[in-house]
Write a protein that holds these residues in place. Structure first.
Motif, mmCIF file in Angstrom:
data_model
loop_
_atom_site.group_PDB
_atom_site.id
_atom_site.type_symbol
_atom_site.label_atom_id
_atom_site.label_comp_id
_atom_site.label_asym_id
_atom_site.label_seq_id
_atom_site.Cartn_x
_atom_site.Cartn_y
_atom_site.Cartn_z
ATOM 1 N N VAL A 1 0.092 -0.682 0.224
ATOM 2 C CA VAL A 1 -0.093 0.318 0.153
ATOM 3 C C VAL A 1 0.892 1.270 -0.014
ATOM 4 O O VAL A 1 1.881 1.539 0.186
ATOM 5 N N THR A 2 0.390 2.476 -1.020
ATOM 6 C CA THR A 2 1.625 3.034 -1.131
ATOM 7 C C THR A 2 0.647 4.572 -0.616
ATOM 8 O O THR A 2 -0.766 4.249 -1.395
ATOM 9 N N ASP A 3 0.902 5.854 -0.334
ATOM 10 C CA ASP A 3 0.046 7.424 -0.685
ATOM 11 C C ASP A 3 0.072 8.048 -1.863
ATOM 12 O O ASP A 3 -0.331 9.127 -1.668
ATOM 13 N N SER A 4 1.444 7.479 -2.208
ATOM 14 C CA SER A 4 1.924 8.221 -3.236
ATOM 15 C C SER A 4 1.197 7.890 -4.915
ATOM 16 O O SER A 4 1.751 6.683 -5.077
ATOM 17 N N LYS A 5 0.949 8.625 -6.271
ATOM 18 C CA LYS A 5 0.530 8.045 -6.993
ATOM 19 C C LYS A 5 1.735 7.786 -7.782
ATOM 20 O O LYS A 5 1.470 7.321 -8.310
ATOM 21 N N LYS A 6 2.379 8.573 -7.861
ATOM 22 C CA LYS A 6 3.569 8.803 -8.432
ATOM 23 C C LYS A 6 4.040 7.052 -7.892
ATOM 24 O O LYS A 6 4.815 6.493 -9.417
ATOM 25 N N LEU A 7 4.177 6.852 -6.854
ATOM 26 C CA LEU A 7 5.429 6.032 -6.595
ATOM 27 C C LEU A 7 4.534 4.190 -6.923
ATOM 28 O O LEU A 7 4.597 3.556 -6.926
ATOM 29 N N TYR A 8 2.987 4.882 -7.106
ATOM 30 C CA TYR A 8 2.300 3.524 -7.475
ATOM 31 C C TYR A 8 2.331 3.536 -8.872
ATOM 32 O O TYR A 8 2.241 2.028 -8.628
ATOM 33 N N LYS A 9 2.720 4.175 -9.430
ATOM 34 C CA LYS A 9 2.279 4.020 -11.025
ATOM 35 C C LYS A 9 3.823 2.969 -10.999
ATOM 36 O O LYS A 9 3.742 2.213 -11.997
ATOM 37 N N GLU A 10 4.980 3.744 -10.330
ATOM 38 C CA GLU A 10 6.112 3.409 -10.734
ATOM 39 C C GLU A 10 6.514 1.874 -10.398
ATOM 40 O O GLU A 10 6.873 1.151 -11.190
ATOM 41 N N ILE A 11 5.949 1.205 -8.920
ATOM 42 C CA ILE A 11 5.819 0.142 -8.305
ATOM 43 C C ILE A 11 5.153 -1.444 -9.599
ATOM 44 O O ILE A 11 5.466 -2.249 -9.923
ATOM 45 N N ARG A 12 3.404 -0.204 -9.968
ATOM 46 C CA ARG A 12 2.498 -1.345 -10.645
ATOM 47 C C ARG A 12 3.913 -2.038 -12.216
ATOM 48 O O ARG A 12 3.518 -2.399 -12.678
ATOM 49 N N SER A 13 4.391 -0.688 -12.846
ATOM 50 C CA SER A 13 5.112 -1.136 -13.949
ATOM 51 C C SER A 13 5.965 -1.664 -13.722
ATOM 52 O O SER A 13 6.767 -2.977 -14.391
ATOM 53 N N TYR A 14 7.160 -1.472 -12.623
ATOM 54 C CA TYR A 14 8.530 -2.256 -12.538
ATOM 55 C C TYR A 14 7.310 -3.906 -12.218
ATOM 56 O O TYR A 14 8.448 -4.299 -12.953
ATOM 57 N N VAL A 15 6.627 -4.101 -11.194
ATOM 58 C CA VAL A 15 5.622 -5.080 -11.147
ATOM 59 C C VAL A 15 5.777 -5.890 -11.836
ATOM 60 O O VAL A 15 5.867 -7.128 -12.368
ATOM 61 N N GLN A 16 4.381 -5.218 -12.863
ATOM 62 C CA GLN A 16 4.433 -5.860 -13.783
ATOM 63 C C GLN A 16 5.188 -6.459 -15.569
ATOM 64 O O GLN A 16 5.225 -7.550 -16.001
ATOM 65 N N THR A 17 6.870 -6.014 -15.026
ATOM 66 C CA THR A 17 7.569 -6.159 -16.256
ATOM 67 C C THR A 17 8.290 -8.013 -15.695
ATOM 68 O O THR A 17 8.614 -8.812 -15.983
#
Length: 238
Positions: free
Chosen positions: A15-31
């Motif tokens: 869980v993160t409260d940062s939109k920027k970090l949320y997108k970065e984590i999703r992008s990395y994990v998706q890969t």
């Protein structure tokens, strides 16, 4: 690096409260691990995320030397330059016939909490734990086995020696990084990091000795002392 090292199938959610970090984590994990993407959440509530998750309270506990157990007992954690010393206390008196069973329950709960606190606080080196005395050798082995079982969850390399006759367990834990105590705190300028300050009477005696030296070395007739309110009160009383 946290996601890379710790985000595995055993983690329920991130869980993160940062939109920027949320997108970065999703992008990395998706890969790297697309099957884990659904476990990533964006926190949107107004209450601070650390308060909502109880993390602020956990940080305070990690910086405290005393940690309470659900049974009513507690453990004291003292970190020195050379080692970490942990003391287990039952916190209550039990009748003689119930004492062994009560001590075993407290020790087992303390064993789990000690392992957890060492991981949370990132403590390494030599750790000496003083458990409540047990008479039955089988009960001592139960505490030892509980420690070994809990330490299997630890990423650091840990060695646990069997409990001695007087209830001492010696542990060595690999130092991975600086402990949380050193990361979150700095030595007290008054006590020098020892956790104690001079007594009022000791400081007043020190002032009196300094004044005698000052009197012999200076021709001043007036002197103003600026002291802590406690010292001022003590001086006014006398």
């Amino acid at each position: 690096s946290v996601i890379r090292d710790l985000f595995t199938d055993s983690v329920e959610r991130v869980v993160t409260d940062s939109k920027k970090l949320y997108k970065e984590i999703r992008s990395y994990v998706q890969t790297v691990s697309p099957q884990l993407v659904d476990k990533i959440e964006l926190y949107k509530d107004r209450e601070p995320i650390f308060d909502a998750s109880g993390i602020e309270k956990e940080i305070a506990t990690c910086l405290s030397r005393k940690v309470w157990l659900k049974s009513g007992g507690y453990i004291i954690i003292e970190q020195t330059e050379a080692m970490v010393v942990v003391d287990v206390n039952s916190g209550r008196y039990a009748a003689k016939r119930e004492q062994e069973l009560n001590s075993l329950r407290t020790n087992l709960e303390a064993a789990r909490e000690v392992c957890r606190q060492l991981r949370l606080r990132d403590m390494g080196g030599i750790i000496v734990t003083d458990f409540i005395d047990l008479e039955d050798e089988r009960n001592k082995k139960k505490v030892y086995d509980e420690l070994r079982k809990e330490f299997r969850r630890d990423r650091a390399k840990v060695t646990v020696l069997p409990m001695t006759e007087i209830g001492i367990v010696q542990i060595t834990r690999q130092r991975i990084r600086q402990s949380i105590l050193h990361s979150f705190s700095e030595p007290c300028p008054v006590c020098g990091g020892g956790g104690m300050v001079q007594s009022t009477s000791s400081i007043v005696n020190q002032i009196e000795r300094w004044m005698r030296r000052f009197k012999t070395e200076s021709k001043e007739f007036r002197l103003r002392l600026q002291v802590h309110p406690n010292i001022a009160g003590y001086l006014h009383e006398g």
